[in-house]
Motif scaffolding. Structure first.
Motif, PDB file in Angstrom:
ATOM      1  N   GLU A  11       6.019  -8.849   0.818  1.00 14.38           N
ATOM      2  CA  GLU A  11       7.303  -8.688   1.504  1.00 14.38           C
ATOM      3  C   GLU A  11       7.758  -7.240   1.393  1.00 14.38           C
ATOM      4  O   GLU A  11       7.610  -6.612   0.345  1.00 14.38           O
ATOM      5  N   ILE A  12       8.304  -6.730   2.480  1.00 16.89           N
ATOM      6  CA  ILE A  12       8.751  -5.339   2.556  1.00 16.89           C
ATOM      7  C   ILE A  12      10.232  -5.326   2.927  1.00 16.89           C
ATOM      8  O   ILE A  12      10.646  -5.961   3.905  1.00 16.89           O
ATOM      9  N   GLU A  13      11.030  -4.592   2.136  1.00 14.34           N
ATOM     10  CA  GLU A  13      12.458  -4.441   2.446  1.00 14.34           C
ATOM     11  C   GLU A  13      12.706  -3.040   2.983  1.00 14.34           C
ATOM     12  O   GLU A  13      12.367  -2.043   2.345  1.00 14.34           O
ATOM     13  N   GLN A  14      13.249  -2.979   4.200  1.00 18.18           N
ATOM     14  CA  GLN A  14      13.605  -1.704   4.816  1.00 18.18           C
ATOM     15  C   GLN A  14      15.014  -1.813   5.381  1.00 18.18           C
ATOM     16  O   GLN A  14      15.287  -2.684   6.209  1.00 18.18           O
ATOM     17  N   GLY A  15      15.901  -0.967   4.907  1.00 18.37           N
ATOM     18  CA  GLY A  15      17.264  -0.949   5.425  1.00 18.37           C
ATOM     19  C   GLY A  15      18.000  -2.257   5.239  1.00 18.37           C
ATOM     20  O   GLY A  15      18.830  -2.626   6.076  1.00 18.37           O
ATOM     21  N   GLY A  16      17.728  -2.962   4.144  1.00 18.37           N
ATOM     22  CA  GLY A  16      18.404  -4.223   3.876  1.00 18.37           C
ATOM     23  C   GLY A  16      17.824  -5.422   4.603  1.00 18.37           C
ATOM     24  O   GLY A  16      18.322  -6.537   4.457  1.00 18.37           O
ATOM     25  N   THR A  17      16.765  -5.221   5.382  1.00 18.62           N
ATOM     26  CA  THR A  17      16.127  -6.312   6.117  1.00 18.62           C
ATOM     27  C   THR A  17      14.769  -6.611   5.496  1.00 18.62           C
ATOM     28  O   THR A  17      14.029  -5.695   5.131  1.00 18.62           O
ATOM     29  N   LEU A  18      14.464  -7.886   5.378  1.00 14.93           N
ATOM     30  CA  LEU A  18      13.202  -8.302   4.776  1.00 14.93           C
ATOM     31  C   LEU A  18      12.162  -8.581   5.840  1.00 14.93           C
ATOM     32  O   LEU A  18      12.421  -9.298   6.808  1.00 14.93           O
ATOM     33  N   PHE A  19      10.968  -8.014   5.660  1.00 15.15           N
ATOM     34  CA  PHE A  19       9.838  -8.244   6.546  1.00 15.15           C
ATOM     35  C   PHE A  19       8.672  -8.780   5.733  1.00 15.15           C
ATOM     36  O   PHE A  19       8.603  -8.589   4.518  1.00 15.15           O
ATOM     37  N   GLU A  20       7.742  -9.427   6.417  1.00 15.76           N
ATOM     38  CA  GLU A  20       6.514  -9.885   5.784  1.00 15.76           C
ATOM     39  C   GLU A  20       5.333  -9.195   6.454  1.00 15.76           C
ATOM     40  O   GLU A  20       5.242  -9.145   7.683  1.00 15.76           O
ATOM     41  N   ALA A  21       4.447  -8.613   5.637  1.00 15.58           N
ATOM     42  CA  ALA A  21       3.275  -7.917   6.169  1.00 15.58           C
ATOM     43  C   ALA A  21       2.254  -8.937   6.664  1.00 15.58           C
ATOM     44  O   ALA A  21       1.972  -9.917   5.980  1.00 15.58           O
ATOM     45  N   GLU A  22       1.715  -8.696   7.857  1.00 15.81           N
ATOM     46  CA  GLU A  22       0.758  -9.622   8.452  1.00 15.81           C
ATOM     47  C   GLU A  22      -0.658  -9.331   7.986  1.00 15.81           C
ATOM     48  O   GLU A  22      -1.145  -8.202   8.086  1.00 15.81           O
ATOM     49  N   ASN A  23      -1.328 -10.359   7.478  1.00 20.61           N
ATOM     50  CA  ASN A  23      -2.765 -10.316   7.203  1.00 20.61           C
ATOM     51  C   ASN A  23      -3.172  -9.103   6.370  1.00 20.61           C
ATOM     52  O   ASN A  23      -4.181  -8.458   6.623  1.00 20.61           O
ATOM     53  N   ILE A  24      -2.370  -8.788   5.357  1.00 24.12           N
ATOM     54  CA  ILE A  24      -2.590  -7.568   4.589  1.00 24.12           C
ATOM     55  C   ILE A  24      -3.520  -7.830   3.409  1.00 24.12           C
ATOM     56  O   ILE A  24      -3.583  -8.942   2.878  1.00 24.12           O
ATOM     57  N   MET A  25      -4.252  -6.802   2.996  1.00 21.44           N
ATOM     58  CA  MET A  25      -5.043  -6.843   1.772  1.00 21.44           C
ATOM     59  C   MET A  25      -4.552  -5.752   0.841  1.00 21.44           C
ATOM     60  O   MET A  25      -3.940  -4.769   1.278  1.00 21.44           O
ATOM     61  N   LEU A  26      -4.813  -5.939  -0.446  1.00 23.56           N
ATOM     62  CA  LEU A  26      -4.312  -5.034  -1.468  1.00 23.56           C
ATOM     63  C   LEU A  26      -5.483  -4.361  -2.161  1.00 23.56           C
ATOM     64  O   LEU A  26      -6.339  -5.021  -2.764  1.00 23.56           O
ATOM     65  N   GLY A  27      -5.563  -3.028  -2.029  1.00 22.23           N
ATOM     66  CA  GLY A  27      -6.632  -2.264  -2.651  1.00 22.23           C
ATOM     67  C   GLY A  27      -6.123  -1.540  -3.885  1.00 22.23           C
ATOM     68  O   GLY A  27      -4.926  -1.247  -4.002  1.00 22.23           O
ATOM     69  N   PHE A  28      -7.036  -1.213  -4.803  1.00 20.61           N
ATOM     70  CA  PHE A  28      -6.648  -0.585  -6.062  1.00 20.61           C
ATOM     71  C   PHE A  28      -7.375   0.731  -6.245  1.00 20.61           C
ATOM     72  O   PHE A  28      -8.606   0.799  -6.147  1.00 20.61           O
ATOM     73  N   SER A  29      -6.595   1.785  -6.514  1.00 19.85           N
ATOM     74  CA  SER A  29      -7.168   3.112  -6.695  1.00 19.85           C
ATOM     75  C   SER A  29      -6.293   3.915  -7.650  1.00 19.85           C
ATOM     76  O   SER A  29      -5.059   3.837  -7.599  1.00 19.85           O
ATOM     77  N   SER A  30      -6.933   4.696  -8.506  1.00 21.53           N
ATOM     78  CA  SER A  30      -6.196   5.549  -9.443  1.00 21.53           C
ATOM     79  C   SER A  30      -5.547   6.732  -8.726  1.00 21.53           C
ATOM     80  O   SER A  30      -4.728   7.445  -9.313  1.00 21.53           O
ATOM     81  N   PHE A  31      -5.902   6.949  -7.449  1.00 21.22           N
ATOM     82  CA  PHE A  31      -5.314   8.053  -6.692  1.00 21.22           C
ATOM     83  C   PHE A  31      -3.902   7.725  -6.211  1.00 21.22           C
ATOM     84  O   PHE A  31      -3.160   8.613  -5.805  1.00 21.22           O
ATOM     85  N   ALA A  32      -3.515   6.441  -6.233  1.00 19.99           N
ATOM     86  CA  ALA A  32      -2.180   6.047  -5.793  1.00 19.99           C
ATOM     87  C   ALA A  32      -1.145   6.445  -6.839  1.00 19.99           C
ATOM     88  O   ALA A  32      -1.433   6.426  -8.042  1.00 19.99           O
ATOM     89  N   PRO A  33       0.075   6.795  -6.419  1.00 16.17           N
ATOM     90  CA  PRO A  33       1.131   7.114  -7.395  1.00 16.17           C
ATOM     91  C   PRO A  33       1.484   5.890  -8.235  1.00 16.17           C
ATOM     92  O   PRO A  33       1.278   4.752  -7.818  1.00 16.17           O
ATOM     93  N   ALA A  34       2.040   6.122  -9.422  1.00 17.25           N
ATOM     94  CA  ALA A  34       2.394   5.029 -10.318  1.00 17.25           C
ATOM     95  C   ALA A  34       3.493   4.164  -9.708  1.00 17.25           C
ATOM     96  O   ALA A  34       4.455   4.681  -9.122  1.00 17.25           O
ATOM     97  N   ASP A  35       3.337   2.848  -9.864  1.00 17.47           N
ATOM     98  CA  ASP A  35       4.339   1.867  -9.426  1.00 17.47           C
ATOM     99  C   ASP A  35       4.724   2.030  -7.958  1.00 17.47           C
ATOM    100  O   ASP A  35       5.878   1.832  -7.575  1.00 17.47           O
ATOM    101  N   THR A  36       3.764   2.410  -7.128  1.00 21.98           N
ATOM    102  CA  THR A  36       4.018   2.630  -5.701  1.00 21.98           C
ATOM    103  C   THR A  36       2.930   1.961  -4.876  1.00 21.98           C
ATOM    104  O   THR A  36       1.745   2.042  -5.211  1.00 21.98           O
ATOM    105  N   LEU A  37       3.341   1.313  -3.795  1.00 23.11           N
ATOM    106  CA  LEU A  37       2.410   0.703  -2.848  1.00 23.11           C
ATOM    107  C   LEU A  37       2.335   1.590  -1.616  1.00 23.11           C
ATOM    108  O   LEU A  37       3.351   1.818  -0.943  1.00 23.11           O
ATOM    109  N   LEU A  38       1.151   2.105  -1.325  1.00 24.27           N
ATOM    110  CA  LEU A  38       0.953   2.973  -0.164  1.00 24.27           C
ATOM    111  C   LEU A  38       0.583   2.110   1.040  1.00 24.27           C
ATOM    112  O   LEU A  38      -0.459   1.448   1.047  1.00 24.27           O
TER     113      LEU A  38
END
Length: 288
Positions: free
Chosen positions: A243-270
């Protein structure tokens, strides 16, 4: 007597149906999965063979509607009734646009190059003429898409990721350079650090994700990723929901996958620009 070649008939309809489904996804803001679309297009292409059978009008109408509904269902998956009929309507709109362009090309270039029977159009066009007509029709759907632009991930946001009955809240940010997609399904891949998500995974799965010898156990997929130091494979899993919150509105990401990399910032979803969001029916404060 007009001779109809089944291979040409199937090939043309397979190509056009694929373009129509792609145009539908772009116009509707729905996720487009190549393999599902190809299978759905094959169903439509096989149905085009009805041109060689004498059928009653009522049978044609019912079968055409059933096949169209099946193609939308196969391509876009199970949806709520309202969303499904919206996709079906857009599918017909795109079909009219593509068919119209091809008929116009036939009238202007070769008036006797097509045959309409049982609701199926048989074109005797060259491959180049079909490509030109399809590109022109697709350009029109892109213009319509920009006029009725769907919601895409953009800017900073908050993200809530669900897996294994648990949830983790991260800062979200749209990385315009991230267009990662899982190779087999074409699903977009958002990226974060594994340590931000540790509490969601069983210990055995966590050990597998942390291992240098990546495998496909526990539904783990390997996704090619280009970094400043070269190309690598990163592990990715399919969460229950993001789920993604933008401007007080809740959205759901469609058909998303979650990848893991040490290059991503801490506690942040790119998030990539290829991620499609659909509005949810509750506020973000209810699920935090």
């Amino acid at each position: 007597m007009r001779i109809i070649y089944a291979d040409i008939l199937i090939t043309i309809n397979l190509s056009v149906d694929y373009f129509v489904l792609f145009g539908t996804a772009r116009l509707a803001g729905a996720q487009f999965l190549r393999m599902r679309a190809l299978f759905a297009s094959a169903i439509g292409a096989l149905y085009s063979l009805c041109v060689i059978f004498p059928l009653e009008q009522w049978a044609l109408s019912l079968s055409r509607l059933a096949v169209s509904a099946a193609m939308v269902l196969i391509c876009f998956g199970k949806r709520r009734a309202g969303e499904f009929f919206r996709l079906l309507a857009i599918f017909y709109l795109c079909g009219f646009v593509f068919s119209g362009f091809m008929l116009l090309l036939g009238i202007l270039a070769q008036p006797n190059a097509f045959l309409l029977k049982n609701g199926v159009v048989y074109f005797e066009f060259s491959a180049m003429e079909i490509v030109v007509a399809a590109c022109a029709a697709f350009l029109l759907t892109e213009i319509l898409r920009r006029l009725f632009r769907h919601k895409e991930a953009e800017g900073a946001c908050m993200a809530k990721i669900y897996y294994n009955g648990k949830a983790a809240v991260l800062k979200g940010f749209t990385d315009t350079g991230n267009s990662l997609a899982e190779p087999l399904s074409g699903a977009p891949v958002a990226v974060c650090r594994l340590d931000s998500m540790k509490k969601l995974f069983p210990q055995e799965m966590l050990s597998e994700l942390e291992s240098e010898n990546l495998s496909t156990r526990f539904g783990i997929r390997l996704v090619p990723c280009s970094t400043v130091s070269g190309s690598v494979l990163i592990p990715a899993i399919r969460p229950q929901k993001v789920e993604i919150e933008q401007g007080g509105t809740l959205f759901e990401a469609e058909n998303i996958m979650l990848g893991f990399s040490s290059f991503a910032p801490a506690d942040t979803l790119l998030l990539g620009k290829n991620i499609i969001l659909k509005q949810a029916n509750k506020s973000f404060t209810e699920v935090r």
